[in-house]
Design a protein around this motif. Structure first.
Motif, PDB file in Angstrom:
ATOM      1  N   ARG A 118       0.853  -1.192   0.000  1.00  0.00           N
ATOM      2  CA  ARG A 118       0.000   0.000   0.000  1.00  0.00           C
ATOM      3  C   ARG A 118       0.888   1.241   0.000  1.00  0.00           C
ATOM      4  O   ARG A 118       1.903   1.267   0.685  1.00  0.00           O
ATOM      5  CB  ARG A 118      -0.932   0.006   1.218  1.00  0.00           C
ATOM      6  CG  ARG A 118      -2.077  -0.993   1.078  1.00  0.00           C
ATOM      7  CD  ARG A 118      -2.833  -1.224   2.356  1.00  0.00           C
ATOM      8  NE  ARG A 118      -4.056  -1.984   2.104  1.00  0.00           N
ATOM      9  CZ  ARG A 118      -4.749  -2.638   3.014  1.00  0.00           C
ATOM     10  NH1 ARG A 118      -4.345  -2.637   4.278  1.00  0.00           N
ATOM     11  NH2 ARG A 118      -5.840  -3.289   2.692  1.00  0.00           N
ATOM     12  N   THR A 119       0.498   2.238  -0.755  1.00  0.00           N
ATOM     13  CA  THR A 119       1.292   3.454  -0.803  1.00  0.00           C
ATOM     14  C   THR A 119       1.183   4.196   0.525  1.00  0.00           C
ATOM     15  O   THR A 119       0.228   3.999   1.295  1.00  0.00           O
ATOM     16  CB  THR A 119       0.816   4.387  -1.930  1.00  0.00           C
ATOM     17  OG1 THR A 119      -0.500   4.861  -1.638  1.00  0.00           O
ATOM     18  CG2 THR A 119       0.809   3.656  -3.278  1.00  0.00           C
ATOM     19  N   LEU A 120       2.130   5.062   0.791  1.00  0.00           N
ATOM     20  CA  LEU A 120       2.084   5.863   2.020  1.00  0.00           C
ATOM     21  C   LEU A 120       0.849   6.733   2.048  1.00  0.00           C
ATOM     22  O   LEU A 120       0.328   7.054   3.130  1.00  0.00           O
ATOM     23  CB  LEU A 120       3.344   6.723   2.120  1.00  0.00           C
ATOM     24  CG  LEU A 120       4.679   5.981   2.204  1.00  0.00           C
ATOM     25  CD1 LEU A 120       5.837   6.971   2.279  1.00  0.00           C
ATOM     26  CD2 LEU A 120       4.713   5.040   3.398  1.00  0.00           C
ATOM     27  N   GLU A 121       0.368   7.123   0.876  1.00  0.00           N
ATOM     28  CA  GLU A 121      -0.824   7.978   0.800  1.00  0.00           C
ATOM     29  C   GLU A 121      -2.094   7.209   1.165  1.00  0.00           C
ATOM     30  O   GLU A 121      -3.089   7.809   1.566  1.00  0.00           O
ATOM     31  CB  GLU A 121      -0.956   8.569  -0.612  1.00  0.00           C
ATOM     32  CG  GLU A 121       0.058   9.655  -0.933  1.00  0.00           C
ATOM     33  CD  GLU A 121       1.499   9.153  -0.944  1.00  0.00           C
ATOM     34  OE1 GLU A 121       2.332   9.752  -0.224  1.00  0.00           O
ATOM     35  OE2 GLU A 121       1.792   8.161  -1.658  1.00  0.00           O
ATOM     36  N   GLU A 122      -2.079   5.898   1.010  1.00  0.00           N
ATOM     37  CA  GLU A 122      -3.253   5.083   1.349  1.00  0.00           C
ATOM     38  C   GLU A 122      -3.424   4.896   2.851  1.00  0.00           C
ATOM     39  O   GLU A 122      -4.499   4.483   3.298  1.00  0.00           O
ATOM     40  CB  GLU A 122      -3.154   3.716   0.679  1.00  0.00           C
ATOM     41  CG  GLU A 122      -3.325   3.734  -0.826  1.00  0.00           C
ATOM     42  CD  GLU A 122      -3.190   2.349  -1.430  1.00  0.00           C
ATOM     43  OE1 GLU A 122      -4.215   1.644  -1.518  1.00  0.00           O
ATOM     44  OE2 GLU A 122      -2.068   1.966  -1.794  1.00  0.00           O
ATOM     45  N   MET A 123      -2.388   5.164   3.628  1.00  0.00           N
ATOM     46  CA  MET A 123      -2.460   4.898   5.061  1.00  0.00           C
ATOM     47  C   MET A 123      -3.531   5.727   5.762  1.00  0.00           C
ATOM     48  O   MET A 123      -4.148   5.273   6.737  1.00  0.00           O
ATOM     49  CB  MET A 123      -1.102   5.146   5.717  1.00  0.00           C
ATOM     50  CG  MET A 123       0.005   4.249   5.213  1.00  0.00           C
ATOM     51  SD  MET A 123      -0.375   2.489   5.390  1.00  0.00           S
ATOM     52  CE  MET A 123       0.847   1.791   4.276  1.00  0.00           C
ATOM     53  N   ASN A 124      -3.774   6.934   5.283  1.00  0.00           N
ATOM     54  CA  ASN A 124      -4.817   7.753   5.903  1.00  0.00           C
ATOM     55  C   ASN A 124      -6.199   7.129   5.713  1.00  0.00           C
ATOM     56  O   ASN A 124      -7.080   7.282   6.569  1.00  0.00           O
ATOM     57  CB  ASN A 124      -4.799   9.166   5.327  1.00  0.00           C
ATOM     58  CG  ASN A 124      -3.628   9.978   5.839  1.00  0.00           C
ATOM     59  OD1 ASN A 124      -3.087   9.699   6.910  1.00  0.00           O
ATOM     60  ND2 ASN A 124      -3.206  10.974   5.088  1.00  0.00           N
ATOM     61  N   LEU A 125      -6.402   6.447   4.593  1.00  0.00           N
ATOM     62  CA  LEU A 125      -7.667   5.752   4.377  1.00  0.00           C
ATOM     63  C   LEU A 125      -7.754   4.511   5.264  1.00  0.00           C
ATOM     64  O   LEU A 125      -8.826   4.149   5.743  1.00  0.00           O
ATOM     65  CB  LEU A 125      -7.807   5.344   2.909  1.00  0.00           C
ATOM     66  CG  LEU A 125      -7.598   6.423   1.845  1.00  0.00           C
ATOM     67  CD1 LEU A 125      -7.964   5.884   0.472  1.00  0.00           C
ATOM     68  CD2 LEU A 125      -8.408   7.666   2.158  1.00  0.00           C
ATOM     69  N   ASN A 148     -13.658  -0.241   6.169  1.00  0.00           N
ATOM     70  CA  ASN A 148     -13.779   1.189   5.913  1.00  0.00           C
ATOM     71  C   ASN A 148     -12.828   1.626   4.797  1.00  0.00           C
ATOM     72  O   ASN A 148     -13.160   2.473   3.957  1.00  0.00           O
ATOM     73  CB  ASN A 148     -13.467   1.956   7.191  1.00  0.00           C
ATOM     74  CG  ASN A 148     -13.848   3.422   7.120  1.00  0.00           C
ATOM     75  OD1 ASN A 148     -15.023   3.768   7.109  1.00  0.00           O
ATOM     76  ND2 ASN A 148     -12.842   4.279   7.061  1.00  0.00           N
ATOM     77  N   TYR A 149     -11.649   1.025   4.782  1.00  0.00           N
ATOM     78  CA  TYR A 149     -10.647   1.334   3.756  1.00  0.00           C
ATOM     79  C   TYR A 149     -11.190   1.039   2.357  1.00  0.00           C
ATOM     80  O   TYR A 149     -11.024   1.839   1.419  1.00  0.00           O
ATOM     81  CB  TYR A 149      -9.386   0.526   4.026  1.00  0.00           C
ATOM     82  CG  TYR A 149      -8.415   0.474   2.870  1.00  0.00           C
ATOM     83  CD1 TYR A 149      -7.557   1.539   2.608  1.00  0.00           C
ATOM     84  CD2 TYR A 149      -8.365  -0.650   2.044  1.00  0.00           C
ATOM     85  CE1 TYR A 149      -6.664   1.485   1.547  1.00  0.00           C
ATOM     86  CE2 TYR A 149      -7.474  -0.712   0.987  1.00  0.00           C
ATOM     87  CZ  TYR A 149      -6.636   0.360   0.737  1.00  0.00           C
ATOM     88  OH  TYR A 149      -5.770   0.298  -0.321  1.00  0.00           O
TER      89      TYR A 149
END
Length: 570
Positions: free
Chosen positions: A487-494, A509-510
């Motif tokens: 998973r990209t670092l940007e996906e972690m917030n999701l 939820n993701y």
């Protein structure tokens, strides 16, 4: 790119070659970290050192007789207080002034601390020097994994960090063998025996300080700092071969820029206190992430690596090994430990972080229970005067020590350092990783003081406590720690946007948020072009949101997100 120094390696290398160059520098810092950890074990046994520091004196056989165990433990433990404070400072400095400047600062501070330790003339001097040295190490530990993860691709992020931690244990091995060799100089009675190993760490620190200025800043930090042209250029060098553009770098840049906007919309400015309690973090839930990384690092220590390191000489003696043989066996253990870390290099991005921790905990728990039982039988045999039986079962316990350290090197060594550098929002990533170093400092400092007391009072039964901790980590990881692999670092917030603490709710939820925010996670992560095929114009982002409810209400933000707060702060 005129804004980047013309001597910077980013102008010379591309793609994997550039990543290898970056991770070589990062590995140099991690090597110093490992060397610094392993160094004190040998220093503490040098007669000139413990006599000068005043916590022991040699007996008629030249073995140390400890007269002040609190002072001995305090000199070692104060280092972890330094790493704790240094990590918090390094995280703040790294988020504000960038990754490169922070690495240089940590290296310079480490040189200062190492020089003070080398020249120490009494225990007060050494305590202050250890504190200062720990401060520099804390700065480096807070920022180097972040720099490495922010430049690597999400498909191979774990592999590169795992390689760095191979160098970490190699540093431990180098420290051991240097001290082993020095112990023969002038029959081990010279100050050189302990001063040279301490001074040796200055070499990699000087190379790190001088070399890091010629390496690129994190493209994600550059974007956050508003230096978008530089960020786009560094990403292009990291992701494109320069022959034919695939749009991969531009797609990733758009992801990063979108996440910067989304984070600033969802949370107000976060200091360490706000992060710890998740105050005003909205759907970013930084408080939950902080607790996860702190406890993951604490459990890394409580699953037994510190205890096994301390107790292994006792097991070696029970097995009938002579003092000279113990030196060789312990050195051999550091070599097999180093080689075992290569397992993680090839498996971490394939089976993921969670399964790596699972199989490590299972094997380590079983091995520690067996090691405790074999040690007990050996001790009873020694008491009964049956040395052959003691040697046989003691040999089995020695084998368990080797198996434990090899399993730890292949599993739990890397993940607790990688996970904190992956899961935090870009706005506070260095500070988030610093919280992981805080957890490591607490766990290490705590055990450094407790282990001698535990082994003195309950002997090999201490190993059963560590074995039980391995068992506890399995449901802990299963329930609370979402998978970050691929998973990209940007996906972690999701991934951490759910109000529930449970992993299965986070994953559910993701999936909904991925459908809601395709521009945020699919451009770089799934190869979707950021250019409209009909018009040739870059696509514009929709109103991005971390609230699943926004999808049902036509994409509008909730009132909580507008104010940067949430009913579920953590």
């Amino acid at each position: 790119m005129e804004k980047i120094n013309r001597f910077n390696v980013v102008h010379r290398f591309r793609k994997r070659n550039l990543l290898i160059a970056i991770n070589s520098v990062a590995a140099l810092s991690i090597f110093f970290f490992g060397y610094d950890q392993g160094m004190m074990a040998g220093v503490n046994t040098a007669a000139e050192y413990y006599t000068r520091m005043g916590f022991a004196h040699p007996d008629e056989n030249g073995e140390p007789v400890i007269t002040n165990s609190l002072l001995q433990g305090g000199i070692v433990s104060v280092y972890y207080l330094g790493t704790l404070i240094g990590a918090l400072f390094g995280g703040w400095f790294g988020d504000k002034f960038g990754r490169i400047k922070t690495i240089a600062l940590g290296a310079a501070w480490g040189v200062f601390g190492a020089a003070l330790q080398t020249s120490a003339m009494n225990h007060n001097w050494m305590i202050c020097a250890r504190l200062i040295n720990g401060f520099g190490t804390g700065i480096l530990n807070a920022i180097v994994p972040v720099w490495a993860t922010e430049t690597a691709e999400h498909t191979s992020r774990g592999q590169f960090v795992a390689i760095e931690f191979t160098l970490n244990i190699f540093g431990v091995a180098v420290a051991y063998w240097i001290e082993y060799g020095c112990s023969f100089y002038q029959n081990g009675e010279s100050a050189f025996v302990w001063r040279f190993p301490i001074a040796f760490q200055i070499i990699p620190l000087l190379v790190l300080f001088g070399g890091v200025w010629f390496f690129p800043e994190s493209p994600r930090w550059l974007c956050k700092a508003g230096r978008e042209d530089e960020s786009r250029y560094v990403l292009e060098r990291l992701r494109e071969d320069g022959i034919e553009s695939t749009g991969k770098a531009e797609a990733e840049f758009q992801d990063v820029r979108n996440i910067v906007e989304l984070e600033r919309k969802n949370a107000k400015s976060q200091n360490y206190l706000y992060m710890l309690f998740g105050y005003k973090s909205g759907k970013l839930h930084t408080g939950r992430r902080v607790q996860l990384v702190i406890w993951l690092q604490i459990m890394q220590e409580w699953i037994g690596i510190a205890g096994v390191t301390i107790y292994s000489p006792t097991i070696f003696r029970i097995a009938g090994l002579t003092q000279d043989t113990i030196g060789w066996v312990a050195g051999l253990n550091t070599i097999t430990y180093t080689l075992s870390t290569l397992v993680c290099v090839f498996t971490l991005d394939r089976i993921g972080r969670r399964w790596t921790l699972y199989w490590g905990s299972v094997v380590q728990g079983i091995v520690l229970f067996i090691a405790g039982g074999l040690s007990r039988v050996s001790i009873d045999a020694v008491d009964a005067g049956n040395q052959s039986r003691a040697n046989a079962f003691g040999g089995g316990a020695v084998a368990m020590i080797f198996l434990f350290t090899m399993t730890f090197g292949a599993t739990w060594l890397t993940v607790p350092w990688l996970y904190p550098a992956e899961i935090f929002p870009l706005e506070v990533r260095a500070r988030g990783n610093a919280w992981g170093v805080v957890g490591w400092s607490i766990g290490n400092g705590w055990l450094t003081l407790l282990c001698p007391v535990m082994f003195k009072n309950i002997d090999e039964k201490t190993l059963y406590i560590f074995a039980a901790c391995n068992v506890i980590t399995i449901p802990m990881v299963y329930c609370l720690y979402p998978e970050s692999n691929q998973r990209t670092l940007e996906e972690m917030n999701l991934l951490f946007a759910a109000d529930s603490i449970w992993n299965w709710d986070a994953e559910k939820n993701y999936k909904l948020l991925v459908q809601q925010n395709p521009e945020l996670v699919q451009a770089a992560g799934r190869g979707v072009s950021v250019v409209d095929p009909e018009t040739g114009i870059r696509k514009q982002s929709r109103n991005l949101s971390l609230d699943v409810g926004a999808m049902k209400t036509g994409g509008s933000d909730s009132e909580d997100e507008k104010t940067g707060t949430s009913h579920h702060e953590a």
